[in-house]
Design a protein around this motif. Sequence first.
Motif: not given
Length: 362
Positions: A230-237, A171-174
């Motif tokens: 956070m690592k996943g968030f950065a990689e998605k960005a 949800t956060l990523f989307d």
Amino acid sequence: MNGTITHQFGRAFTGQGEKNIYTDLINEARKVYFIKSPPTFKLSELFRQVGYHYVKRGYDIEWFYDPLHEDTIEATFVRGNRILFIQAAHPISFEPKYYGSTHHVISFYEAYDESKLREHGGFLREKTLHSEQWLAKALETLTNAKKLHDDWEVPYVKGMDWEGFDAQAKTLFDETFTTLKFNKTPNRSHRLMGTLTPQGAKDHFASLTKGVKRRIFIKGYPGGGKSTLMKGFAEKAESVGLDTQWGWCGLDCNSIDYVWLPELQTILFDSTAPHEYEPERSGDEIYDVRKFRDLNEEDQKLVDGIVTRYKEEILHATEYLQVYCTDDETIRETLDACVNNYKWAEIEDDLFRKIDNSSIYK
């Protein structure tokens, strides 16, 4: 219009030894001035003046501080044109690779009076050996603390609702990235969130986030997936072309404490001890993952015992750093007393002439 100043740490005392992000910073820079000298407090004022020099011309800068001595600057980074001025001597040592092009050396060694150095040589050697013993004890104790922190994580990891955790993360990523897609290669930079100092754990969160519009405060437990999130968030960005800045943990070199997305003016931040903060302005929000794990009585008792021992190790490490800091201060002050101030000023003036006469502002 003046530029801005952001305060950072360039080094940290961690459970895996001393860590610094200066190699990453050197790679990030377009031009590097390696400033060489014996251990000294005098370079701090030079880095400060270099910073003001650029701020007055509208450039944003970063100051990187010594974790031992409050207000002592080890490097100045000019963001707009990626110029780095770095202390390339004890306690950090770097050598330039690209002589004659992007790497330049400014040496202050010739500003020292050889007769005064010989006069204090025996004392300096003895004090240096003594200080190294206390640093070794501090780092050994931090290694023990890191092991205890690993044990602290186990009861939380084994009982986490990871399906619920992943669903909330999606949800956060989307909502953050939606249909964003940039046709460029993203840049990744590296910084340190904070470190243990002789005064305890310190960080520069307030300075780092003063202009950030969206601050997301993660609330969770050790082993609760914060760093992985956070690592996943950065990689998605990065996958959609956004630049990222990874803020590494001051205890565990493999863990991160924040991810900053400058183009979205968004930071995802581990807001738990020893850097626990609460929302205080518009754009702040809490991202809570504590709800995905409740400890039973047995596990809570185990955790309480680990936490007690962990805090004791951190306290001992802080005390050892205090002794090391005192020795290091004495060494620097003694060496500073050996400086020919007129010669030092000449070298400083030559550096500023190089700055003004180069294509540094273009």
